[in-house]
Design a protein around this motif. Sequence first.
Motif, short mmCIF file in Angstrom:
data_model
loop_
_atom_site.label_atom_id
_atom_site.label_comp_id
_atom_site.label_asym_id
_atom_site.label_seq_id
_atom_site.Cartn_x
_atom_site.Cartn_y
_atom_site.Cartn_z
N ASN A 1 0.85 -1.19 0.00
CA ASN A 1 0.00 0.00 0.00
C ASN A 1 0.89 1.25 0.00
O ASN A 1 2.09 1.16 0.26
N PRO A 2 0.33 2.43 -0.29
CA PRO A 2 1.13 3.66 -0.37
C PRO A 2 1.80 4.04 0.94
O PRO A 2 2.90 4.60 0.93
N ARG A 3 1.17 3.78 2.08
CA ARG A 3 1.80 4.11 3.36
C ARG A 3 3.11 3.34 3.52
O ARG A 3 4.13 3.89 3.94
N GLN A 4 3.10 2.08 3.15
CA GLN A 4 4.30 1.26 3.23
C GLN A 4 5.36 1.75 2.24
O GLN A 4 6.54 1.75 2.54
N LEU A 5 4.92 2.22 1.09
CA LEU A 5 5.84 2.75 0.09
C LEU A 5 6.59 3.96 0.63
O LEU A 5 7.82 4.09 0.47
N VAL A 6 5.88 4.88 1.28
CA VAL A 6 6.51 6.06 1.87
C VAL A 6 7.49 5.65 2.97
O VAL A 6 8.59 6.20 3.07
N SER A 7 7.12 4.67 3.78
CA SER A 7 8.01 4.20 4.83
C SER A 7 9.30 3.62 4.26
O SER A 7 10.39 3.83 4.81
#
Length: 240
Positions: A156-162
């Motif tokens: 998901n995008p949150r994991q991508l940013v992390s």
Amino acid sequence: MRSLLLCLLLLLGPAAWAEEWRVVGDEQFAPYSFVSLDSDTPQGLDVELVRAVMDEAGLAYSLRLYPWERVKRMLDRGEVAMAFQFAGTPERMAQYELVGPIRTGSTVFMTRRALAIQDWQELEDLQPHVIGQVRGYSYAADFDQADLARDTSAQNPRQLVSMLLAGRIDIIIGDRTQLLYFVREQRAQEQVRILPRPLVEMPRYVAFAKGDTARAEQFGAALQRLKDAGKLASIYKRWE
């Protein structure tokens, strides 16, 4: 008893006669669609837009959010009437009946400020770098088909940013508003930079199964009425 039930149905209107639409969206697409930690109630800009259109159409519906890969499977298997929010790519248009757009977002590349990546002009300029993207997402036809090194391990995008902030990857791709939302969530605005040139201004649609034109036209007509009346502006403004 039967007469009483008939009277109640007439009072409730057409929605009482119709089968309830099962509507699903991405649970990890904040601020467009998400479920907060303290509630299982769907929230977000796109959730409010879809609800407004369904209410305008006078349709009975339930709206739930799931992981994106499950959303697509549910629609493909005919388990739901409608799903959102799909990118307006040729691939998606060939696969589904797309209605909208309900909004438009800017797809961009984000990197860490410490890196010397300034901008790009051609997709080939990005070939020296591994680009992180969410598994199962479609971004733009030319990018999706380009010969580039990719990391698709993010769910998901949150994991991508992390992953970007942890230094596991140098560039990520995604919706500008969404990526910045997750960066602010981690209070890391000073650590990242968006490359000046966007990949594309991407319209976002709701999707129906291919051939389900009746429901698609019903939703589309209600959406157009709200647009013509200027009734969606207050929802957009609330999520700016």
